[in-house]
Design a protein around this motif. Structure first.
Motif, PDB file in Angstrom:
ATOM      1  N   PHE A 131       0.847  -1.198   0.000  1.00 52.16           N
ATOM      2  CA  PHE A 131       0.000   0.000   0.000  1.00 52.16           C
ATOM      3  C   PHE A 131       0.884   1.251   0.000  1.00 52.16           C
ATOM      4  O   PHE A 131       0.632   2.202  -0.746  1.00 52.16           O
ATOM      5  N   THR A 132       1.914   1.267   0.850  1.00 53.49           N
ATOM      6  CA  THR A 132       2.785   2.440   0.965  1.00 53.49           C
ATOM      7  C   THR A 132       3.537   2.715  -0.331  1.00 53.49           C
ATOM      8  O   THR A 132       3.583   3.850  -0.823  1.00 53.49           O
ATOM      9  N   VAL A 133       4.144   1.683  -0.895  1.00 54.28           N
ATOM     10  CA  VAL A 133       4.948   1.872  -2.103  1.00 54.28           C
ATOM     11  C   VAL A 133       4.068   2.271  -3.288  1.00 54.28           C
ATOM     12  O   VAL A 133       4.411   3.175  -4.053  1.00 54.28           O
ATOM     13  N   TRP A 134       2.925   1.609  -3.433  1.00 54.96           N
ATOM     14  CA  TRP A 134       2.058   1.987  -4.548  1.00 54.96           C
ATOM     15  C   TRP A 134       1.598   3.436  -4.419  1.00 54.96           C
ATOM     16  O   TRP A 134       1.675   4.211  -5.381  1.00 54.96           O
ATOM     17  N   ASP A 139       1.625   6.180  -7.499  1.00 59.17           N
ATOM     18  CA  ASP A 139       0.507   7.112  -7.593  1.00 59.17           C
ATOM     19  C   ASP A 139       0.986   8.564  -7.489  1.00 59.17           C
ATOM     20  O   ASP A 139       0.759   9.379  -8.383  1.00 59.17           O
ATOM     21  N   MET A 140       1.683   8.896  -6.407  1.00 60.18           N
ATOM     22  CA  MET A 140       2.087  10.284  -6.186  1.00 60.18           C
ATOM     23  C   MET A 140       3.292  10.688  -7.040  1.00 60.18           C
ATOM     24  O   MET A 140       3.303  11.759  -7.640  1.00 60.18           O
ATOM     25  N   ALA A 141       4.325   9.850  -7.098  1.00 60.34           N
ATOM     26  CA  ALA A 141       5.539  10.214  -7.840  1.00 60.34           C
ATOM     27  C   ALA A 141       5.467   9.811  -9.303  1.00 60.34           C
ATOM     28  O   ALA A 141       6.284  10.271 -10.107  1.00 60.34           O
ATOM     29  N   GLY A 142       4.515   8.959  -9.663  1.00 65.55           N
ATOM     30  CA  GLY A 142       4.334   8.590 -11.065  1.00 65.55           C
ATOM     31  C   GLY A 142       5.535   7.917 -11.689  1.00 65.55           C
ATOM     32  O   GLY A 142       5.894   8.219 -12.834  1.00 65.55           O
ATOM     33  N   LEU A 143       6.184   6.996 -10.966  1.00 65.67           N
ATOM     34  CA  LEU A 143       7.360   6.318 -11.512  1.00 65.67           C
ATOM     35  C   LEU A 143       7.007   5.579 -12.794  1.00 65.67           C
ATOM     36  O   LEU A 143       6.095   4.768 -12.832  1.00 65.67           O
ATOM     37  N   ARG A 144       7.749   5.861 -13.848  1.00 63.72           N
ATOM     38  CA  ARG A 144       7.531   5.250 -15.170  1.00 63.72           C
ATOM     39  C   ARG A 144       8.656   4.272 -15.488  1.00 63.72           C
ATOM     40  O   ARG A 144       9.742   4.360 -14.899  1.00 63.72           O
ATOM     41  N   PRO A 145       8.419   3.360 -16.422  1.00 59.87           N
ATOM     42  CA  PRO A 145       9.470   2.392 -16.767  1.00 59.87           C
ATOM     43  C   PRO A 145      10.782   3.047 -17.169  1.00 59.87           C
ATOM     44  O   PRO A 145      11.868   2.533 -16.871  1.00 59.87           O
ATOM     45  N   SER A 274     -10.860   5.669   4.717  1.00 59.25           N
ATOM     46  CA  SER A 274     -11.093   4.301   4.254  1.00 59.25           C
ATOM     47  C   SER A 274     -11.296   4.262   2.747  1.00 59.25           C
ATOM     48  O   SER A 274     -10.871   3.315   2.072  1.00 59.25           O
ATOM     49  N   ALA A 275     -11.935   5.294   2.194  1.00 64.27           N
ATOM     50  CA  ALA A 275     -12.157   5.337   0.744  1.00 64.27           C
ATOM     51  C   ALA A 275     -10.834   5.437  -0.004  1.00 64.27           C
ATOM     52  O   ALA A 275     -10.645   4.786  -1.047  1.00 64.27           O
ATOM     53  N   GLU A 276      -9.895   6.228   0.496  1.00 66.18           N
ATOM     54  CA  GLU A 276      -8.587   6.344  -0.149  1.00 66.18           C
ATOM     55  C   GLU A 276      -7.837   5.016  -0.088  1.00 66.18           C
ATOM     56  O   GLU A 276      -7.216   4.587  -1.067  1.00 66.18           O
ATOM     57  N   LYS A 277      -7.889   4.369   1.070  1.00 64.77           N
ATOM     58  CA  LYS A 277      -7.192   3.083   1.213  1.00 64.77           C
ATOM     59  C   LYS A 277      -7.841   2.017   0.333  1.00 64.77           C
ATOM     60  O   LYS A 277      -7.150   1.165  -0.233  1.00 64.77           O
ATOM     61  N   ALA A 278      -9.168   2.075   0.213  1.00 68.26           N
ATOM     62  CA  ALA A 278      -9.868   1.117  -0.655  1.00 68.26           C
ATOM     63  C   ALA A 278      -9.461   1.306  -2.112  1.00 68.26           C
ATOM     64  O   ALA A 278      -9.328   0.325  -2.865  1.00 68.26           O
ATOM     65  N   ALA A 279      -9.242   2.539  -2.530  1.00 68.47           N
ATOM     66  CA  ALA A 279      -8.809   2.804  -3.903  1.00 68.47           C
ATOM     67  C   ALA A 279      -7.420   2.228  -4.153  1.00 68.47           C
ATOM     68  O   ALA A 279      -7.139   1.690  -5.235  1.00 68.47           O
ATOM     69  N   ILE A 280      -6.540   2.342  -3.161  1.00 73.11           N
ATOM     70  CA  ILE A 280      -5.210   1.739  -3.290  1.00 73.11           C
ATOM     71  C   ILE A 280      -5.333   0.219  -3.390  1.00 73.11           C
ATOM     72  O   ILE A 280      -4.664  -0.422  -4.198  1.00 73.11           O
ATOM     73  N   ALA A 281      -6.205  -0.362  -2.550  1.00 70.23           N
ATOM     74  CA  ALA A 281      -6.403  -1.810  -2.572  1.00 70.23           C
ATOM     75  C   ALA A 281      -6.866  -2.278  -3.947  1.00 70.23           C
ATOM     76  O   ALA A 281      -6.402  -3.307  -4.466  1.00 70.23           O
ATOM     77  N   GLU A 282      -7.764  -1.534  -4.578  1.00 74.27           N
ATOM     78  CA  GLU A 282      -8.245  -1.895  -5.909  1.00 74.27           C
ATOM     79  C   GLU A 282      -7.114  -1.860  -6.934  1.00 74.27           C
ATOM     80  O   GLU A 282      -6.998  -2.743  -7.792  1.00 74.27           O
ATOM     81  N   ALA A 283      -6.283  -0.830  -6.846  1.00 75.78           N
ATOM     82  CA  ALA A 283      -5.151  -0.734  -7.782  1.00 75.78           C
ATOM     83  C   ALA A 283      -4.192  -1.904  -7.586  1.00 75.78           C
ATOM     84  O   ALA A 283      -3.694  -2.481  -8.568  1.00 75.78           O
ATOM     85  N   LEU A 284      -3.938  -2.276  -6.342  1.00 72.53           N
ATOM     86  CA  LEU A 284      -3.039  -3.396  -6.074  1.00 72.53           C
ATOM     87  C   LEU A 284      -3.585  -4.700  -6.649  1.00 72.53           C
ATOM     88  O   LEU A 284      -2.838  -5.493  -7.247  1.00 72.53           O
ATOM     89  N   LYS A 285      -4.875  -4.927  -6.469  1.00 74.86           N
ATOM     90  CA  LYS A 285      -5.474  -6.168  -6.963  1.00 74.86           C
ATOM     91  C   LYS A 285      -5.299  -6.313  -8.469  1.00 74.86           C
ATOM     92  O   LYS A 285      -5.034  -7.403  -8.981  1.00 74.86           O
ATOM     93  N   HIS A 286      -5.446  -5.207  -9.183  1.00 70.92           N
ATOM     94  CA  HIS A 286      -5.399  -5.266 -10.640  1.00 70.92           C
ATOM     95  C   HIS A 286      -3.983  -5.192 -11.202  1.00 70.92           C
ATOM     96  O   HIS A 286      -3.677  -5.836 -12.213  1.00 70.92           O
ATOM     97  N   LYS A 287      -3.110  -4.437 -10.558  1.00 75.68           N
ATOM     98  CA  LYS A 287      -1.794  -4.167 -11.139  1.00 75.68           C
ATOM     99  C   LYS A 287      -0.650  -4.939 -10.486  1.00 75.68           C
ATOM    100  O   LYS A 287       0.358  -5.231 -11.139  1.00 75.68           O
ATOM    101  N   ILE A 288      -0.779  -5.259  -9.198  1.00 77.76           N
ATOM    102  CA  ILE A 288       0.340  -5.864  -8.474  1.00 77.76           C
ATOM    103  C   ILE A 288       0.106  -7.325  -8.136  1.00 77.76           C
ATOM    104  O   ILE A 288       1.032  -8.140  -8.201  1.00 77.76           O
ATOM    105  N   TRP A 289      -1.130  -7.702  -7.800  1.00 81.95           N
ATOM    106  CA  TRP A 289      -1.391  -9.100  -7.424  1.00 81.95           C
ATOM    107  C   TRP A 289      -0.979 -10.075  -8.530  1.00 81.95           C
ATOM    108  O   TRP A 289      -0.434 -11.144  -8.230  1.00 81.95           O
ATOM    109  N   PRO A 290      -1.167  -9.760  -9.833  1.00 83.97           N
ATOM    110  CA  PRO A 290      -0.676 -10.686 -10.864  1.00 83.97           C
ATOM    111  C   PRO A 290       0.833 -10.907 -10.806  1.00 83.97           C
ATOM    112  O   PRO A 290       1.311 -12.011 -11.092  1.00 83.97           O
ATOM    113  N   LEU A 291       1.598  -9.884 -10.413  1.00 85.82           N
ATOM    114  CA  LEU A 291       3.043 -10.037 -10.279  1.00 85.82           C
ATOM    115  C   LEU A 291       3.389 -10.971  -9.129  1.00 85.82           C
ATOM    116  O   LEU A 291       4.342 -11.755  -9.201  1.00 85.82           O
TER     117      LEU A 291
END
Length: 332
Positions: A131-134, A139-145, A274-291
């Motif tokens: 959650f912290t790193v994402w 999200d905030m720093a917008g790290l790109r490849p 809680s809404a902000e944390k839930a949004a992070i959780a959704e992003a993790l499920k879609h973008k990080i959980w597959p990794l």
């Protein structure tokens, strides 16, 4: 699922050293409308827990006073408005507090199913770091490849998570650590390691980048590192502050910020809604959980202690000799 009348938890009668924590028995938390009650199998140990134990990081209003910001376990009961989970589901959760216990109530949006193939210990190593790193790095720093990254504290849980996620997308990574052993561990994950006891990270980054600097810096040190971080950033670089282990105050020359059009930002997780944390959780499920499920990214676990040895876990955290996560085993 039949619930017991009481649970074991780590109590903190008064702030102090690791020995201030004691094993106690008390009532189970009652889940609020949008919360799930989790039977905790494992809990993560984090530096904010140490700060709270010392009396330096009080829980936000309405949060449990019990230590612990992340758990993995089994859904035992649901509040009347909770959705997305059922009793028996295995979840990892970012807690607002209360993780050092056999049961904890958590807003359902802050829970995620375990990645496929994970057990409780690996799942408990995920929430706080990912959650912290994402939230901060992507999200905030917008790290790109195509961006380059400098991570301070490269063998911490957050550091190793940042290195792995950045390398997974193709970013070049530098990381600092305090021993040759830790530097060798970092390099196994594809980062260029800098032993800060032997070399000045500002000089190493300048030499390696032709004096351009890196695009993003993730820092948890603060203090004397802040000005050196600013000098180590490339034009339009971003400094992301997630902790201040050597102090939150420093004398700064802000001219490089103007000349290079830099951004200085940062955040903490616990005060977010809680809404902000839930949004992070959704992003993790879609973008990080597959990794995680394919093994391209994997949490690093240093030591596991039984719940009743939470004091030993805190002593190890404060010694800073660990590499990766420190966990508490709570139940089977």
């Amino acid at each position: 699922m039949t619930l017991p009348d009481t649970m074991r938890y780590i109590d903190l009668p008064t702030p102090g050293g690791p020995e201030a924590m004691t094993l106690a028995n008390g009532p189970l938390p009652v889940p609020k409308d949008d919360e799930v009650l989790i039977r905790v199998m494992a809990a993560g140990v984090n530096r904010p827990d140490v700060m709270q134990r010392k009396g330096l990081y009080p829980p936000p209003p309405g949060a449990s006073p019990i230590l612990g910001l992340e758990v993995a376990g089994e859904v035992a009961a649901l509040g009347p408005m909770a959705s997305g989970f059922y009793p028996g589901h295995k979840v990892a959760a970012l807690c607002n507090g209360g993780g050092y216990a056999e049961y904890v109530a958590v807003p359902c949006g802050q829970c995620v199913h375990w990645p496929s193939g994970y057990d409780a210990l690996k799942a408990a190593a995920l929430p706080e770091n990912f959650f912290t790193v994402w939230a901060n790095l992507f999200d905030m720093a917008g790290l790109r490849p195509e961006d380059s990254l400098l991570v301070h504290g490269g063998t911490s849980g957050i550091g190793l998570t940042a290195i792995q996620l950045a390398r997974a997308q193709g970013s070049a990574v530098f990381a600092t650590a305090g021993s040759d052993e830790k530097c060798a561990f970092i390099e196994r994950y594809g980062a260029s390691a800098i032993n800060y006891h032997k070399r000045d990270f500002q000089q190493v980054v300048a030499e390696a980048t032709g004096k351009r600097g890196v695009d993003v810096i993730l820092d948890m040190v603060g203090g004397p590192y802040i000005q050196k971080n600013i000098k180590s950033l490339a034009p339009r670089g971003r400094l992301v502050q997630v902790a201040f282990q050597q102090g939150a105050k420093a004398e700064l020359d802000l001219l490089p910020v103007m000349l290079k059009r830099l951004t200085i930002t940062g955040s903490t997780l616990r005060p977010r809604t809680s809404a902000e944390k839930a949004a992070i959780a959704e992003a993790l499920k879609h973008k990080i959980w597959p990794l995680l499920e394919t093994g391209r990214v994997d949490p690093v676990i240093d030591r596991v202690f039984p719940l009743e040895e939470a004091a030993k876990a805190h002593a190890l955290m404060e010694a800073s000799t660990h590499i990766g996560k420190i966990l508490l085993r709570v139940s089977g």
